[in-house]
Design an enzyme around this catalytic site. Structure first.
Site, PDB file in Angstrom:
ATOM      1  N   HIS A 264     -10.777  -2.492  -1.275  1.00 35.29           N
ATOM      2  CA  HIS A 264     -11.706  -1.922  -0.285  1.00 35.29           C
ATOM      3  C   HIS A 264     -12.688  -1.001  -1.007  1.00 35.29           C
ATOM      4  CE1 HIS A 264      -9.324  -3.089   3.324  1.00 35.29           C
ATOM      5  NE2 HIS A 264      -8.312  -3.037   2.479  1.00 35.29           N
TER       6      HIS A 264
ATOM      7  N   TYR B  76      -0.827 -10.045   0.366  1.00 32.08           N
ATOM      8  CA  TYR B  76       0.283  -9.610   1.216  1.00 32.08           C
ATOM      9  C   TYR B  76       0.146 -10.237   2.600  1.00 32.08           C
ATOM     10  CZ  TYR B  76      -3.253  -6.263   2.849  1.00 32.08           C
ATOM     11  OH  TYR B  76      -4.406  -5.695   3.328  1.00 32.08           O
TER      12      TYR B  76
ATOM     13  N   HIS C 214      -7.584  -8.100  -2.741  1.00 34.69           N
ATOM     14  CA  HIS C 214      -8.875  -7.457  -2.438  1.00 34.69           C
ATOM     15  C   HIS C 214      -8.821  -5.965  -2.701  1.00 34.69           C
ATOM     16  CE1 HIS C 214      -6.524  -6.935   1.252  1.00 34.69           C
ATOM     17  NE2 HIS C 214      -7.220  -5.823   1.435  1.00 34.69           N
TER      18      HIS C 214
ATOM     19  N   TYR D 129       0.834  -1.206   0.000  1.00 31.20           N
ATOM     20  CA  TYR D 129       0.000   0.000   0.000  1.00 31.20           C
ATOM     21  C   TYR D 129       0.864   1.249   0.000  1.00 31.20           C
ATOM     22  CZ  TYR D 129      -4.247  -2.595   1.294  1.00 31.20           C
ATOM     23  OH  TYR D 129      -5.332  -3.436   1.315  1.00 31.20           O
TER      24      TYR D 129
ATOM     25  N   ARG E  84      -3.454 -11.977   3.220  1.00 30.96           N
ATOM     26  CA  ARG E  84      -4.731 -11.497   2.691  1.00 30.96           C
ATOM     27  C   ARG E  84      -4.884 -11.927   1.240  1.00 30.96           C
ATOM     28  NH1 ARG E  84      -7.990  -7.675   4.156  1.00 30.96           N
ATOM     29  NH2 ARG E  84      -9.378  -9.384   3.701  1.00 30.96           N
TER      30      ARG E  84
END
Lengths: 241, 192
Positions: free
Chosen positions: A161, A146, A159, A107, A156
């Site tokens: 959000h 990640y 995905h 991120y 995870r």
């Protein structure tokens, strides 16, 4: 002013606040019962209305909206779908905000220190507003999985959000979109906070070959459902208004 | 068999990177259209609302995002988004801060008058579905005593958990509103 109320939210369908499988919930979940207001008033049944003037031209193009010298790196995808309410009524003019990791699972955020590199051309943040039929689309790269600290090292699934505003503030919803066929889906403690497999299934975007952008991007379809509006029959108006 | 309606899309936590999508500047991303999302655009008496979200160990939650939705100084709702604002807990201190106006009272769905209040939503890592609460004002004692929602609460402690207190030391008119997610002095949260 009287407004149609919303369907009761099914709290057993949504994930419970407390689930020790996802450790962060343990100290952040209320222990007392929620107070049921039974019916919303004007403060609950109105909500912010965002017009297209808040959007920049590239807001729904995550491949380019933070790019400096080329497109973001990764599998190019289009995510599209329709926003309905529980009565299957399309929800036009609602704001969607999306955020995600880059193709390597990193991120662009001051607190993310994962070893995968940042992509100088990827911000991971986008917005769009549904059209007259409640439809939306954005273009992005498929995010990478990640690792994170939970029960030791867990991973995870890929995905995105999604934050969405309905017309009433109590239709507000924040969720995550997953990708059909991802083998990490059944292993995810966050997704597994949801107990009903049919509810999990609603969060899985489907590969949509018919709507690919040919020789450019794969497409995934992800429809969303917001709380429905209850029918109004007879109004009790104690003050005669 | 009862009539079937579509099921609502289930909620998932906003996670620790929520700022990227909801408050990009906090994540370190360049700012887009709305430069000061923590300020509402309403008319009325200017106030500051600040506080901290605490977890069950009384530790500040430093990665929460809060949203408010409220009426203007006369108790009217704006048809656009002027009554809406969003702020993050400070990543180091946990303090959040809104600049808004003191809302006027307006009627409940049954016609009874409600005390001035602000609807507050809380999003964070570890919160599987955003929490919904209300902020009332300590200097509205009479209106608070008659407020139909405050009167529904099961205890005085629950009522007290929703009342923001005037900060006498602050230069601008400031109300302090701490939110306790769990444990003793837990904030009352609503299902609406």
């Amino acid at each position: 002013m009287s407004r149609p109320d919303l369907f009761t939210r099914d709290r057993n369908w949504h994930p419970p606040q407390y689930d020790p499988g996802y450790k962060s919930t343990v100290l952040r979940s209320p222990r007392r019962n929620l107070i049921s207001l039974e019916k919303g008033g004007e403060g609950e049944l109105t909500g912010p209305v965002f017009g297209h003037q808040i959007l920049d031209e590239l807001d729904n193009d995550l491949i380019r909206n933070y790019a400096t010298d080329g497109d973001a790196i990764g599998e190019r995808i289009v995510v599209h779908g329709q926003v309905l309410d529980q009565n299957a009524k399309p929800q036009p003019g609602v704001l969607l905000e999306v955020w995600q990791a880059n193709a390597g699972g990193r991120y662009r955020h001051v607190v993310d220190g994962y070893v995968a590199p940042l992509d100088p051309n990827f911000g991971g943040c986008g917005r769009c507003i549904t059209d007259d039929e409640g439809r939306y689309f954005f273009r992005t790269i498929r995010p990478g999985p990640y690792p994170w600290r939970n029960n030791g090292c867990e991973w995870r699934p890929a995905h995105i959000h999604i934050s969405i505003f309905g017309h009433a503030f109590t239709q507000r919803l924040v969720t995550q979109l997953y990708f059909e066929g991802d083998p990490l889906i059944p292993l995810c403690p966050i997704l597994n906070t949801i107990t009903d497999p049919a509810a999990v299934d609603m969060l899985i975007a489907r590969l949509d070959m018919e709507n690919q952008k040919v020789f450019d991007s794969l497409a995934y379809r992800f429809d969303m459902v917001l709380r429905g509006q209850r029918s109004t029959y007879f109004e009790n108006r104690p003050q005669g208004n | 068999m009862p009539v079937k309606y579509l099921k609502e899309t289930p909620s998932q936590t906003a996670g620790p990177y929520v700022h990227i999508g909801m408050l990009p500047a906090v994540a370190g991303l360049k700012v887009r259209t709305q430069e000061k999302p923590w300020i509402t655009g309403l008319k009325g008496e200017t106030i500051v609302i600040e506080g901290t979200v605490y977890d069950g160990d009384r530790e500040p939650v430093r990665d929460a995002v809060l949203e408010i939705w409220q009426a203007d100084g006369k108790g009217k709702f704006d048809g656009g988004y002027a009554g809406f604002a969003r702020a993050a807990s400070d990543l180091k201190t946990g303090l959040y801060r809104f600049e808004t106006v003191k809302p006027g009272g307006f009627t409940w769905h049954d016609g009874r008058m409600q005390a001035p209040h602000v609807t507050v939503y809380i999003f964070a890592r570890g919160i599987n579905m955003h929490l919904h609460t209300r902020l009332y004002f300590s200097d509205e004692e009479k209106a608070n005593a008659e407020d139909p929602v405050l009167r529904m609460l099961p205890s005085q402690a629950a009522r007290d958990s929703l009342v923001a207190c005037v900060d006498p030391a602050a230069k601008e008119k400031t109300y302090r509103f701490d939110i306790v997610l769990q444990g003793e002095r837990e904030t009352a949260f609503f299902d609406v």
